[in-house]
Motif scaffolding. Structure first.
Motif: not given
Ligand code: ADP
Length: 363
Positions: A281-285
């Motif tokens: 999971g990669l946060r957009p931030e």
């Protein structure tokens, strides 16, 4: 003391459907707890069971130490605030707010005092003689809150109280509710499907899905350590990116490139005995512009911009990756400098991004 404790609470409707399954929840006295999840996940049914508007099929509910499973709503000493406000159109604001006290046969002078005090707190003093039809949406919402406050109940139960307001008013009322709850210190259970409300309002958030509690925790905890893919995808805005990857000798090989893991993530994966195939999971931030990176090193990704959305404060950059697009909010300068803003959506251009952090999530 007005803690609310649910033990193994289940709701089965007469048609056999199970809307809430075996919920354990321990809400402390004075705590502000949010029930959040997609439509139909059982939030309102849970709240209605606490209020006494729905029977509990199995399990035990305690409010302030008393088992209240078989008590009528008015004997539970809780005040409900509904999405529809449920104001009486023929009554003035004053009468609407004092109504629960009149029902409880409180004397007139006490009612007048409590209504005026609540009106002061809610900035409604000048509207006390108006009818609901002559109030704005935000004012009506405050009258509904006032009707709950005057009773000085053991707990407030709120079911999507802001969802009928426009976006700007919703933000204003959100902060007002937060301030009010802190000032009154009354135990509050608040239902919403809006994850921004969940993240900003509550001491703790209960994420539900299909009648089951997925995770309970402080907002920051859910954001940093989601227990499963559902929570990871639900908490945070814009939504988390998911990328399939293979774990090899402490490096995640993904279609975006090799993702170097920070120590915490690596240890967590080792502890969990993670398999080779994982979903990252990669946060957009969590992306950084390579040219402006605070620390050199780390995986540098070359991607093709797909779509650019400018929201004024943020720019969403969508770029292609095997298995679906990835979104980031952290490439604003790059978007501006490269003229992508002018070319607009649909433009394709090479950009380089440095990955800042990887948040893993696995079902
Ligand atoms: P939420 O508040 O999360 O949107 P609800 O608690 O209203 O969800 O509903 C949970 C589930 O229970 C839904 O599938 C809904 O259709 C079902 N449900 C709600 N009320 C009834 C009812 N009276 N009879 C049968 N099913 C119901």
């Amino acid at each position: 003391m007005a803690e609310i404790v649910l033990e193994g609470v289940t709701k089965r409707f007469p048609d056999g459907s199970v809307a809430v399954k075996d919920v354990d929840l321990d809400i402390a006295d004075g705590e502000f707890v949010i029930l959040v999840g997609p439509s139909g996940c059982g939030k309102s049914t849970t709240l209605n069971m606490i209020a006494g508007l729905e029977d509990i099929t199995e399990g035990t509910l305690r409010i302030g130490g008393r088992v209240v499973n078989d008590l009528a709503p008015k004997e539970r000493d809780v005040a409900m605030v509904f999405q529809s406000y449920a104001l009486y159109p023929h009554m003035s604001v004053r009468e609407n707010m004092g109504f629960p006290l009149r029902l409880a046969k409180v004397d007139k002078a006490t009612i007048a005092g409590k209504v005026e005090e609540a009106a002061r707190v809610l900035d409604l003093s000048e509207f006390l003689d108006r009818k609901p039809a002559h109030l704005s949406g935000g004012q009506r919402q405050r009258v509904a809150m006032g009707r709950a406050i005057v009773r000085d109940p053991e707990a407030f139960l709120m079911d999507e109280p802001l969802s009928n307001l426009d976006a700007k008013l919703r933000v204003q009322m959100r902060t007002q509710i937060s301030r009010l709850q802190r000032r009154l210190g009354t135990t509050t259970v608040y239902v919403t499907h809006d994850q921004t409300e969940a993240m900003t309002l509550g001491d703790r958030v209960v994420v539900m899905r299909q009648g089951l509690v997925q995770q309970i925790g402080a907002p920051a905890h859910l954001y940093d350590l989601p227990r499963n893919l559902f929570v990871a995808g639900f908490i945070g805005s814009p939504a988390m990116n998911f990328v399939g990857a293979v774990l090899e000798a402490g490096v995640l090989r993904s279609p975006l490139g090799d993702l170097l893991l920070d120590d915490r993530t690596r240890r967590a994966l080792e502890r969990r005995n993670a398999p080779r195939d994982v979903i990252v999971g990669l946060r957009p931030e969590a992306f950084e512009d390579a040219a402006l990176a605070r620390e050199p090193g780390g995986p540098v990704l070359t991607v093709t911009v797909d779509v650019l959305e400018s929201l004024g404060s943020d720019v969403y950059v969508h770029f292609g990756a095997e298995g679906g697009p990835v979104t980031t909010t952290e490439l604003e300068e790059l978007a501006t400098d490269s003229g992508l803003r002018d070319t607009g959506a649909g433009a394709a251009q090479q950009i380089v991004a440095r990955l800042d952090a990887a948040t893993r999530a696995r079902e």
